[in-house]
Design a protein around this motif. Structure first.
Motif, PDB file in Angstrom:
ATOM      1  N   THR A 251       0.844  -1.185   0.000  1.00 52.49           N
ATOM      2  CA  THR A 251       0.000   0.000   0.000  1.00 52.49           C
ATOM      3  C   THR A 251       0.880   1.235   0.000  1.00 52.49           C
ATOM      4  O   THR A 251       2.043   1.186   0.444  1.00 52.49           O
ATOM      5  N   LEU A 252       0.322   2.331  -0.489  1.00 52.87           N
ATOM      6  CA  LEU A 252       1.032   3.604  -0.535  1.00 52.87           C
ATOM      7  C   LEU A 252       0.143   4.697   0.017  1.00 52.87           C
ATOM      8  O   LEU A 252      -1.019   4.825  -0.406  1.00 52.87           O
ATOM      9  N   GLN A 253       0.670   5.468   0.953  1.00 54.10           N
ATOM     10  CA  GLN A 253      -0.055   6.623   1.435  1.00 54.10           C
ATOM     11  C   GLN A 253       0.173   7.780   0.459  1.00 54.10           C
ATOM     12  O   GLN A 253       1.118   7.773  -0.321  1.00 54.10           O
ATOM     13  N   SER A 254      -0.682   8.769   0.550  1.00 55.12           N
ATOM     14  CA  SER A 254      -0.564   9.903  -0.362  1.00 55.12           C
ATOM     15  C   SER A 254       0.716  10.699  -0.099  1.00 55.12           C
ATOM     16  O   SER A 254       1.161  11.453  -0.970  1.00 55.12           O
ATOM     17  N   ASP A 255       1.337  10.521   1.076  1.00 52.45           N
ATOM     18  CA  ASP A 255       2.600  11.214   1.362  1.00 52.45           C
ATOM     19  C   ASP A 255       3.802  10.387   0.918  1.00 52.45           C
ATOM     20  O   ASP A 255       4.943  10.766   1.179  1.00 52.45           O
ATOM     21  N   GLY A 256       3.548   9.227   0.281  1.00 54.47           N
ATOM     22  CA  GLY A 256       4.636   8.410  -0.231  1.00 54.47           C
ATOM     23  C   GLY A 256       5.075   7.287   0.683  1.00 54.47           C
ATOM     24  O   GLY A 256       5.908   6.456   0.297  1.00 54.47           O
ATOM     25  N   THR A 257       4.547   7.216   1.873  1.00 52.24           N
ATOM     26  CA  THR A 257       4.897   6.143   2.797  1.00 52.24           C
ATOM     27  C   THR A 257       4.340   4.823   2.283  1.00 52.24           C
ATOM     28  O   THR A 257       3.152   4.720   1.989  1.00 52.24           O
ATOM     29  N   ALA A 258       5.220   3.823   2.200  1.00 52.43           N
ATOM     30  CA  ALA A 258       4.813   2.524   1.660  1.00 52.43           C
ATOM     31  C   ALA A 258       4.793   1.456   2.742  1.00 52.43           C
ATOM     32  O   ALA A 258       5.554   1.508   3.707  1.00 52.43           O
ATOM     33  N   ASN A 259       3.922   0.493   2.561  1.00 58.29           N
ATOM     34  CA  ASN A 259       3.840  -0.670   3.444  1.00 58.29           C
ATOM     35  C   ASN A 259       3.859  -1.903   2.548  1.00 58.29           C
ATOM     36  O   ASN A 259       2.966  -2.081   1.722  1.00 58.29           O
ATOM     37  N   TYR A 260       4.874  -2.744   2.697  1.00 57.66           N
ATOM     38  CA  TYR A 260       5.038  -3.899   1.825  1.00 57.66           C
ATOM     39  C   TYR A 260       4.748  -5.190   2.566  1.00 57.66           C
ATOM     40  O   TYR A 260       5.183  -5.394   3.695  1.00 57.66           O
ATOM     41  N   GLY A 261       4.028  -6.080   1.899  1.00 58.70           N
ATOM     42  CA  GLY A 261       3.799  -7.409   2.421  1.00 58.70           C
ATOM     43  C   GLY A 261       4.847  -8.374   1.886  1.00 58.70           C
ATOM     44  O   GLY A 261       5.700  -8.007   1.077  1.00 58.70           O
ATOM     45  N   GLU A 262       4.760  -9.598   2.343  1.00 60.62           N
ATOM     46  CA  GLU A 262       5.713 -10.606   1.892  1.00 60.62           C
ATOM     47  C   GLU A 262       5.647 -10.785   0.382  1.00 60.62           C
ATOM     48  O   GLU A 262       6.665 -11.038  -0.266  1.00 60.62           O
ATOM     49  N   ALA A 263       4.449 -10.635  -0.175  1.00 61.46           N
ATOM     50  CA  ALA A 263       4.295 -10.846  -1.619  1.00 61.46           C
ATOM     51  C   ALA A 263       5.112  -9.839  -2.417  1.00 61.46           C
ATOM     52  O   ALA A 263       5.536 -10.119  -3.540  1.00 61.46           O
ATOM     53  N   ALA A 264       5.336  -8.660  -1.847  1.00 65.73           N
ATOM     54  CA  ALA A 264       6.070  -7.624  -2.564  1.00 65.73           C
ATOM     55  C   ALA A 264       7.533  -8.007  -2.773  1.00 65.73           C
ATOM     56  O   ALA A 264       8.194  -7.472  -3.664  1.00 65.73           O
ATOM     57  N   LYS A 265       8.029  -8.937  -1.957  1.00 66.34           N
ATOM     58  CA  LYS A 265       9.422  -9.352  -2.096  1.00 66.34           C
ATOM     59  C   LYS A 265       9.652 -10.111  -3.394  1.00 66.34           C
ATOM     60  O   LYS A 265      10.803 -10.353  -3.777  1.00 66.34           O
ATOM     61  N   ALA A 266       8.563 -10.500  -4.039  1.00 66.88           N
ATOM     62  CA  ALA A 266       8.689 -11.218  -5.311  1.00 66.88           C
ATOM     63  C   ALA A 266       8.922 -10.272  -6.468  1.00 66.88           C
ATOM     64  O   ALA A 266       8.919 -10.701  -7.617  1.00 66.88           O
ATOM     65  N   GLY A 267       9.096  -8.995  -6.208  1.00 64.47           N
ATOM     66  CA  GLY A 267       9.444  -8.059  -7.258  1.00 64.47           C
ATOM     67  C   GLY A 267       8.324  -7.156  -7.728  1.00 64.47           C
ATOM     68  O   GLY A 267       8.415  -6.581  -8.805  1.00 64.47           O
ATOM     69  N   PHE A 268       7.272  -6.992  -6.924  1.00 67.96           N
ATOM     70  CA  PHE A 268       6.201  -6.092  -7.310  1.00 67.96           C
ATOM     71  C   PHE A 268       6.602  -4.641  -7.082  1.00 67.96           C
ATOM     72  O   PHE A 268       7.325  -4.320  -6.143  1.00 67.96           O
ATOM     73  N   ASN A 269       6.079  -3.768  -7.947  1.00 66.45           N
ATOM     74  CA  ASN A 269       6.324  -2.343  -7.821  1.00 66.45           C
ATOM     75  C   ASN A 269       4.984  -1.625  -7.748  1.00 66.45           C
ATOM     76  O   ASN A 269       4.143  -1.795  -8.629  1.00 66.45           O
TER      77      ASN A 269
END
Length: 115
Positions: free
Chosen positions: A47-65
C-alpha cells in the motif's frame, strides 16, 4: 459509496509482465493492492499513502512495484511473472477521517500465469 475500478490482468505467459491499474471515485489517503492465490487467504502486496509512505507485504518481495500518480489512482507492476503470481488481485483504499476510517475494496481482477 466510493468505488474502486481495477483493470489489467488476464492471462499472461510465464516470464511476462503485469500492469494493474485501480482508479477510485474519490481521493484516498491510502491505496494499494492485495492478492489471493488459489486456495489461500488474501494477502497484502503493498500500500502507498498519499505522502509516499509505503507498506510492503511478503508478496512484494517477489518483485512487485507499486506507484501512484494521483490520490485516486494506484498501479501495480511486475516483470518476469511465474505461476506463483497467479491469483485474484484486489485494489484497496482507505478514506474517511483519522477518527473514522473507511476501507474500500475493488471487485478483484484475475491474473493467471501460464506455465
Amino acid at each position: 459509496q466510493a468505488q474502486l475500478v481495477e483493470s489489467g490482468g488476464g492471462l499472461v505467459q510465464f516470464g511476462g509482465s503485469l500492469r494493474l491499474t485501480c482508479v477510485g471515485s474519490e481521493k484516498f489517503f491510502i491505496m494499494g493492492w492485495y492478492r489471493q492465490p488459489p486456495g489461500k487467504q488474501r494477502e497484502l502486496v503493498a500500500t502507498l499513502q498519499s505522502d509516499g509512505t509505503a507498506n510492503y507485504g511478503e508478496a512484494a518481495k517477489a518483485g512487485f512495484n507499486i506507484s501512484r500518480d494521483t490520490k485516486k489512482t494506484v498501479y501495480l507492476a511486475k516483470d518476469r511473472l511465474t505461476p506463483e503470481d497467479t491469483g485474484r488481485y484486489f485494489c484497496y483504499a482507505r478514506g474517511g477521517t483519522y477518527r473514522n476510517p473507511l476501507d474500500y475494496w475493488g471487485q478483484g481482477i484475475q491474473v493467471t500465469v501460464s506455465p
